[in-house]
Design a protein around this motif. Structure first.
Motif, PDB file in Angstrom:
ATOM      1  N   CYS A   5       0.826  -1.216   0.000  1.00 48.80           N
ATOM      2  CA  CYS A   5       0.000   0.000   0.000  1.00 48.80           C
ATOM      3  C   CYS A   5       0.857   1.261   0.000  1.00 48.80           C
ATOM      4  CB  CYS A   5      -0.931  -0.002   1.198  1.00 48.80           C
ATOM      5  SG  CYS A   5      -2.220  -1.249   1.107  1.00 48.80           S
ATOM      6  N   LEU A   6       1.917   1.254   0.791  1.00 46.37           N
ATOM      7  CA  LEU A   6       2.819   2.398   0.829  1.00 46.37           C
ATOM      8  C   LEU A   6       3.511   2.590  -0.510  1.00 46.37           C
ATOM      9  CD1 LEU A   6       4.182   4.596   2.588  1.00 46.37           C
ATOM     10  CD2 LEU A   6       5.941   2.907   3.104  1.00 46.37           C
ATOM     11  N   ASN A   7       3.963   1.507  -1.107  1.00 50.83           N
ATOM     12  CA  ASN A   7       4.636   1.570  -2.399  1.00 50.83           C
ATOM     13  C   ASN A   7       3.672   2.064  -3.481  1.00 50.83           C
ATOM     14  OD1 ASN A   7       6.807   1.268  -4.113  1.00 50.83           O
ATOM     15  ND2 ASN A   7       6.466  -0.898  -4.447  1.00 50.83           N
ATOM     16  N   PHE A   8       2.418   1.597  -3.445  1.00 50.66           N
ATOM     17  CA  PHE A   8       1.431   2.025  -4.429  1.00 50.66           C
ATOM     18  C   PHE A   8       1.102   3.511  -4.272  1.00 50.66           C
ATOM     19  CE2 PHE A   8      -2.867   2.437  -6.156  1.00 50.66           C
ATOM     20  CZ  PHE A   8      -2.654   1.929  -7.429  1.00 50.66           C
ATOM     21  N   THR A   9       0.996   3.976  -3.024  1.00 49.02           N
ATOM     22  CA  THR A   9       0.727   5.391  -2.780  1.00 49.02           C
ATOM     23  C   THR A   9       1.867   6.258  -3.284  1.00 49.02           C
ATOM     24  OG1 THR A   9      -0.566   4.812  -0.828  1.00 49.02           O
ATOM     25  CG2 THR A   9       0.185   7.084  -1.001  1.00 49.02           C
ATOM     26  N   PHE A  10       3.101   5.855  -2.998  1.00 49.34           N
ATOM     27  CA  PHE A  10       4.250   6.621  -3.474  1.00 49.34           C
ATOM     28  C   PHE A  10       4.325   6.582  -4.996  1.00 49.34           C
ATOM     29  CE2 PHE A  10       7.946   8.975  -2.516  1.00 49.34           C
ATOM     30  CZ  PHE A  10       8.869   8.674  -3.508  1.00 49.34           C
ATOM     31  N   MET A  11       3.914   5.456  -5.598  1.00 51.32           N
ATOM     32  CA  MET A  11       3.895   5.357  -7.050  1.00 51.32           C
ATOM     33  C   MET A  11       2.923   6.370  -7.648  1.00 51.32           C
ATOM     34  SD  MET A  11       2.406   2.352  -9.444  1.00 51.32           S
ATOM     35  CE  MET A  11       0.779   2.942  -9.057  1.00 51.32           C
ATOM     36  N   LEU A  12       1.753   6.522  -7.024  1.00 55.60           N
ATOM     37  CA  LEU A  12       0.780   7.495  -7.522  1.00 55.60           C
ATOM     38  C   LEU A  12       1.312   8.921  -7.416  1.00 55.60           C
ATOM     39  CD1 LEU A  12      -2.547   6.037  -6.102  1.00 55.60           C
ATOM     40  CD2 LEU A  12      -1.718   5.963  -8.456  1.00 55.60           C
ATOM     41  N   VAL A  13       1.943   9.239  -6.293  1.00 56.23           N
ATOM     42  CA  VAL A  13       2.518  10.581  -6.117  1.00 56.23           C
ATOM     43  C   VAL A  13       3.617  10.819  -7.144  1.00 56.23           C
ATOM     44  CG1 VAL A  13       3.853  12.036  -4.540  1.00 56.23           C
ATOM     45  CG2 VAL A  13       1.910  10.716  -3.674  1.00 56.23           C
ATOM     46  N   GLY A  15       4.000   9.326 -10.022  1.00 51.57           N
ATOM     47  CA  GLY A  15       3.402   9.417 -11.352  1.00 51.57           C
ATOM     48  C   GLY A  15       2.774  10.774 -11.605  1.00 51.57           C
ATOM     49  N   PHE A  16       2.118  11.317 -10.580  1.00 50.11           N
ATOM     50  CA  PHE A  16       1.511  12.643 -10.721  1.00 50.11           C
ATOM     51  C   PHE A  16       2.567  13.704 -10.982  1.00 50.11           C
ATOM     52  CE2 PHE A  16       0.313  16.668  -8.686  1.00 50.11           C
ATOM     53  CZ  PHE A  16      -0.758  17.014  -9.504  1.00 50.11           C
ATOM     54  N   TYR A  17       3.619  13.700 -10.171  1.00 51.15           N
ATOM     55  CA  TYR A  17       4.666  14.705 -10.355  1.00 51.15           C
ATOM     56  C   TYR A  17       5.462  14.475 -11.642  1.00 51.15           C
ATOM     57  CZ  TYR A  17       3.810  16.951  -5.922  1.00 51.15           C
ATOM     58  OH  TYR A  17       3.225  17.658  -4.904  1.00 51.15           O
ATOM     59  N   GLY A  18       5.590  13.241 -12.059  1.00 47.85           N
ATOM     60  CA  GLY A  18       6.237  12.975 -13.337  1.00 47.85           C
ATOM     61  C   GLY A  18       5.420  13.488 -14.502  1.00 47.85           C
ATOM     62  N   TRP A  19       4.094  13.340 -14.395  1.00 52.30           N
ATOM     63  CA  TRP A  19       3.210  13.824 -15.451  1.00 52.30           C
ATOM     64  C   TRP A  19       3.177  15.356 -15.483  1.00 52.30           C
ATOM     65  CZ3 TRP A  19      -1.938  15.930 -15.007  1.00 52.30           C
ATOM     66  CH2 TRP A  19      -2.570  16.092 -16.237  1.00 52.30           C
ATOM     67  N   VAL A  20       3.092  15.978 -14.288  1.00 51.22           N
ATOM     68  CA  VAL A  20       3.032  17.439 -14.214  1.00 51.22           C
ATOM     69  C   VAL A  20       4.333  18.061 -14.719  1.00 51.22           C
ATOM     70  CG1 VAL A  20       2.940  19.380 -12.591  1.00 51.22           C
ATOM     71  CG2 VAL A  20       1.302  17.528 -12.395  1.00 51.22           C
ATOM     72  N   SER A  21       5.460  17.477 -14.320  1.00 52.58           N
ATOM     73  CA  SER A  21       6.746  18.059 -14.715  1.00 52.58           C
ATOM     74  C   SER A  21       7.226  17.587 -16.082  1.00 52.58           C
ATOM     75  CB  SER A  21       7.814  17.733 -13.656  1.00 52.58           C
ATOM     76  OG  SER A  21       8.081  16.338 -13.672  1.00 52.58           O
ATOM     77  N   GLY A  22       6.604  16.553 -16.627  1.00 47.98           N
ATOM     78  CA  GLY A  22       7.032  16.030 -17.934  1.00 47.98           C
ATOM     79  C   GLY A  22       8.322  15.242 -17.856  1.00 47.98           C
ATOM     80  N   SER A  23       8.634  14.703 -16.698  1.00 50.71           N
ATOM     81  CA  SER A  23       9.879  13.964 -16.509  1.00 50.71           C
ATOM     82  C   SER A  23       9.702  12.508 -16.935  1.00 50.71           C
ATOM     83  CB  SER A  23      10.302  14.032 -15.035  1.00 50.71           C
ATOM     84  OG  SER A  23      11.379  13.160 -14.795  1.00 50.71           O
ATOM     85  N   LEU A  24      10.414  12.097 -17.975  1.00 53.54           N
ATOM     86  CA  LEU A  24      10.354  10.712 -18.421  1.00 53.54           C
ATOM     87  C   LEU A  24      10.988   9.772 -17.411  1.00 53.54           C
ATOM     88  CD1 LEU A  24      11.110  11.008 -22.228  1.00 53.54           C
ATOM     89  CD2 LEU A  24       8.933  10.575 -21.119  1.00 53.54           C
ATOM     90  N   GLY A  25      11.972  10.263 -16.661  1.00 51.14           N
ATOM     91  CA  GLY A  25      12.604   9.444 -15.628  1.00 51.14           C
ATOM     92  C   GLY A  25      11.613   9.061 -14.528  1.00 51.14           C
ATOM     93  N   LEU A  26      10.840  10.046 -14.077  1.00 54.06           N
ATOM     94  CA  LEU A  26       9.838   9.766 -13.046  1.00 54.06           C
ATOM     95  C   LEU A  26       8.724   8.868 -13.579  1.00 54.06           C
ATOM     96  CD1 LEU A  26       9.429  13.180 -11.193  1.00 54.06           C
ATOM     97  CD2 LEU A  26      10.364  11.061 -10.278  1.00 54.06           C
ATOM     98  N   LEU A  27       8.318   9.099 -14.815  1.00 57.90           N
ATOM     99  CA  LEU A  27       7.254   8.281 -15.384  1.00 57.90           C
ATOM    100  C   LEU A  27       7.696   6.837 -15.603  1.00 57.90           C
ATOM    101  CD1 LEU A  27       5.662  10.782 -17.913  1.00 57.90           C
ATOM    102  CD2 LEU A  27       4.726  10.002 -15.733  1.00 57.90           C
ATOM    103  N   SER A  28       8.924   6.651 -16.039  1.00 56.02           N
ATOM    104  CA  SER A  28       9.403   5.277 -16.238  1.00 56.02           C
ATOM    105  C   SER A  28       9.590   4.571 -14.899  1.00 56.02           C
ATOM    106  CB  SER A  28      10.701   5.267 -17.039  1.00 56.02           C
ATOM    107  OG  SER A  28      11.743   5.884 -16.314  1.00 56.02           O
TER     108      SER A  28
END
Length: 90
Positions: A5-13, A15-28
């Motif tokens: 659950c903790l890992n999934f929550t951090f994954m969502l956070v 993913g959100f910041y990767g999408w907002v910032s356009g960072s391919l590193g965070l998205l991957s």
């Protein structure tokens, strides 16, 4: 289960910041964490199912499900690795 659950929550956070910032590193890394979460859930489900009692139609019980789920996870990782190698060759 708490770690999943903790890992999934951090994954969502992440993913959100990767999408907002356009960072391919965070998205991957978000995709990588999703597959980690998926592996954890499969492992947890197999561990729980392996404790179920034996029955007439399953005389050996569900004990071998741990091995089968680990084998399936290993095959999946090999396929993903093969895809990475093919992408690198291209």
């Amino acid at each position: 289960m708490y770690f999943a659950c903790l890992n999934f929550t951090f994954m969502l956070v992440q993913g959100f910041y990767g999408w907002v910032s356009g960072s391919l590193g965070l998205l991957s890394d978000t995709v990588h964490m999703f597959f980690d979460c998926l592996g954890l859930v499969v492992g947890i489900a197999a561990a729980v199912a392996s404790k179920w009692p034996i029955s007439a139609d399953k005389p050996y019980g569900w004990g071998k499900l741990n091995t089968l789920s680990a084998f399936g996870n290993g095959i999946f990782l090999l396929l993903v690795s093969f895809e990475f190698v093919m992408e690198a060759v291209e």
